[in-house]
Design an enzyme around this catalytic site. Structure first.
Site, PDB file in Angstrom:
ATOM      1  CE1 TYR A  26      -3.260  -2.890   0.296  1.00  0.00           C
ATOM      2  CE2 TYR A  26      -3.218  -2.521   2.747  1.00  0.00           C
ATOM      3  CZ  TYR A  26      -3.697  -3.305   1.529  1.00  0.00           C
ATOM      4  OH  TYR A  26      -4.843  -4.254   1.571  1.00  0.00           O
ATOM      5  CG  ASP A  65      -8.656  -4.117   5.336  1.00  0.00           C
ATOM      6  OD1 ASP A  65      -7.396  -3.852   5.658  1.00  0.00           O
ATOM      7  OD2 ASP A  65      -8.895  -4.928   4.418  1.00  0.00           O
ATOM      8  N   GLY A 125      -9.507  -0.744  11.822  1.00  0.00           N
ATOM      9  CA  GLY A 125      -8.485  -1.215  12.829  1.00  0.00           C
ATOM     10  C   GLY A 125      -7.400  -2.122  12.323  1.00  0.00           C
ATOM     11  CG  ASP A 126      -3.153  -3.882  12.798  1.00  0.00           C
ATOM     12  OD1 ASP A 126      -3.182  -5.325  12.753  1.00  0.00           O
ATOM     13  OD2 ASP A 126      -1.604  -3.503  12.822  1.00  0.00           O
ATOM     14  CG  PHE A 127      -6.871  -8.239  11.510  1.00  0.00           C
ATOM     15  CD1 PHE A 127      -5.894  -9.331  11.401  1.00  0.00           C
ATOM     16  CD2 PHE A 127      -7.659  -7.893  10.390  1.00  0.00           C
ATOM     17  CE1 PHE A 127      -5.263  -9.357  10.035  1.00  0.00           C
ATOM     18  CE2 PHE A 127      -7.278  -8.189   9.137  1.00  0.00           C
ATOM     19  CZ  PHE A 127      -6.166  -9.221   9.089  1.00  0.00           C
ATOM     20  CG  HIS A 145      -1.716 -16.549   0.872  1.00  0.00           C
ATOM     21  ND1 HIS A 145      -2.273 -16.649  -0.220  1.00  0.00           N
ATOM     22  CD2 HIS A 145      -2.087 -15.262   1.259  1.00  0.00           C
ATOM     23  CE1 HIS A 145      -2.420 -15.586  -0.915  1.00  0.00           C
ATOM     24  NE2 HIS A 145      -2.498 -14.529   0.293  1.00  0.00           N
ATOM     25  CG  ASP A 146      -0.770 -12.222   2.987  1.00  0.00           C
ATOM     26  OD1 ASP A 146      -0.500 -12.251   1.611  1.00  0.00           O
ATOM     27  OD2 ASP A 146      -1.991 -11.465   3.090  1.00  0.00           O
ATOM     28  CG  ASN A 176       3.199 -13.519  -5.818  1.00  0.00           C
ATOM     29  OD1 ASN A 176       3.956 -13.054  -6.593  1.00  0.00           O
ATOM     30  ND2 ASN A 176       1.978 -13.040  -5.539  1.00  0.00           N
ATOM     31  CD  GLN A 229       3.451  -9.380  -4.591  1.00  0.00           C
ATOM     32  OE1 GLN A 229       2.662 -10.302  -5.222  1.00  0.00           O
ATOM     33  NE2 GLN A 229       3.225  -8.290  -4.737  1.00  0.00           N
TER      34      GLN A 229
END
Length: 346
Positions: free
Chosen positions: A148, A211, A236-238, A256-257, A303, A307
């Site tokens: 972002y 989010d 928010g930031d969960f 998966h991140d 990927n 990333q």
């Protein structure tokens, strides 16, 4: 299955080595607006007409069009006036911007962001970490800070994710009967396409997209209209902020991140917040248990290396993460499409 004697190994190697050429042809035709022009024209056009409309060279456009014909993205008709080009059905449905199932935005994200990161795949393999710093000069310590990195890039990513759920969302949401769950939180729900599919499939449900504040702002401005009253937002930031108590949490392409420790941390928070009898739905692309495929998931995992901090996993690996967080009855459903579903119950 063919025996080894039946395989044309030189041809296979050529096909694999040309894979990046194929993707770039499709990306470029999308970016230049070839498919949109042919859809809007309502009739086949010559390469001269297409080049003139798009402000491109006739020679370059003709080669691009012929390559798209070879890839079955365009069809060509030979007439006395010369070759006339038109979209195939698959291009009209998936490659034009105006189609409800358009994949244009994810194509552009892959072309302009993912493609650049993949130039450093060898470095990612050697170092075992994201390559955003090499590709864009931005620290990759915070993967989503890098993704972002600008309002434009965030909008592109969110639109791309919405593209995916326009063709895959219903499959994963219908994998299990979620109708008993009326209060649903979509953690990291972004642009809201999956939430929209959920309330369409389960009209008695309400879905809250949880989010980051800047993501929520863009979602409200660009993707979710105020009239869609079954969709709400929570800023928010969960990982760092509290998670409200509801019946079902959706984590679509979230785990998966991240590495296993971060996944366990998040799932433990979700379990603690979850109402008794509630659950969590994981939406991910599942590897075979022996990790022999599917090849698309193996490539997605590469990927993730390039990333993010994460990887693609097997159903057993996701089940183990859920069990470590406390979830009991775990069900797995492979959809046969790009993404699969894992449901854990409290």
């Amino acid at each position: 299955m063919s025996s080894t004697e039946d395989l044309d190994y030189p041809q296979i190697i050529v096909q694999y080595s040309n894979g990046f050429l194929i993707s770039k042809v499709m990306f470029t035709a999308c970016e230049l607006g070839v498919f949109d022009l042919l859809l809007e024209s309502g009739k086949p056009l010559s390469s001269d007409a297409i080049a003139a409309c798009l402000g491109a060279s006739t020679m370059g456009i003709e080669r691009l069009l012929d390559a798209c014909v070879g890839l079955k993205l365009l069809a060509v008709e030979m007439t006395q006036e010369g070759a006339l080009y038109r979209n195939t059905e698959i291009s009209n449905i998936y490659l034009t911007k105006s189609s409800p199932k358009s994949q244009y935005h994810i194509m552009m994200y892959c072309s302009n962001t993912v493609y650049l990161c993949w130039q450093y795949l060898a470095d990612a393999v050697r170092e075992g970490r994201s390559q955003y710093e090499r590709a864009f000069g931005i620290s990759s310590k915070d993967p989503f800070g890098a993704m972002y990195r600008s309002d434009e890039e965030m909008l592109k990513f969110m639109a791309g994710q919405n593209s995916i759920w326009s063709i895959c969302g219903r499959d994963v949401l219908a994998a299990f009967d979620l109708s008993p769950f009326t209060q649903i939180y979509d953690l990291g729900g972004g642009g809201g396409a999956l939430a929209r599919e959920c309330v369409s499939l389960y009209p008695n449900s309400t879905v809250t997209i949880y989010d980051l504040p800047k993501v929520v702002q863009v979602a409200k401005e660009q993707f979710v209209s105020p009239e869609e009253r079954q969709i709400a937002f929570h800023e928010g930031d969960f990982f760092n902020d509290s998670i409200p108590e509801v019946e079902l949490y959706i984590l679509s392409k979230i785990l998966h991140d991240w590495d296993d420790d971060k996944c366990k941390q998040l799932l433990a928070k979700v379990y603690k917040a979850c109402k008794p009898g509630g659950g969590v739905l994981l939406v991910e692309s599942l590897l075979n248990e022996d990790k022999s495929g599917p090849v698309e998931t193996q490539l997605y995992s590469m990927n993730m290396l390039v990333q993010t901090e994460g990887k693609e996993r097997t159903a057993a690996e996701y089940s183990k993460l859920l069990e470590a967080a406390g979830f009991g009855v775990i069900q797995v459903k492979k959809t046969g499409k790009l993404y699969d579903a894992v449901l854990g119950r409290k």
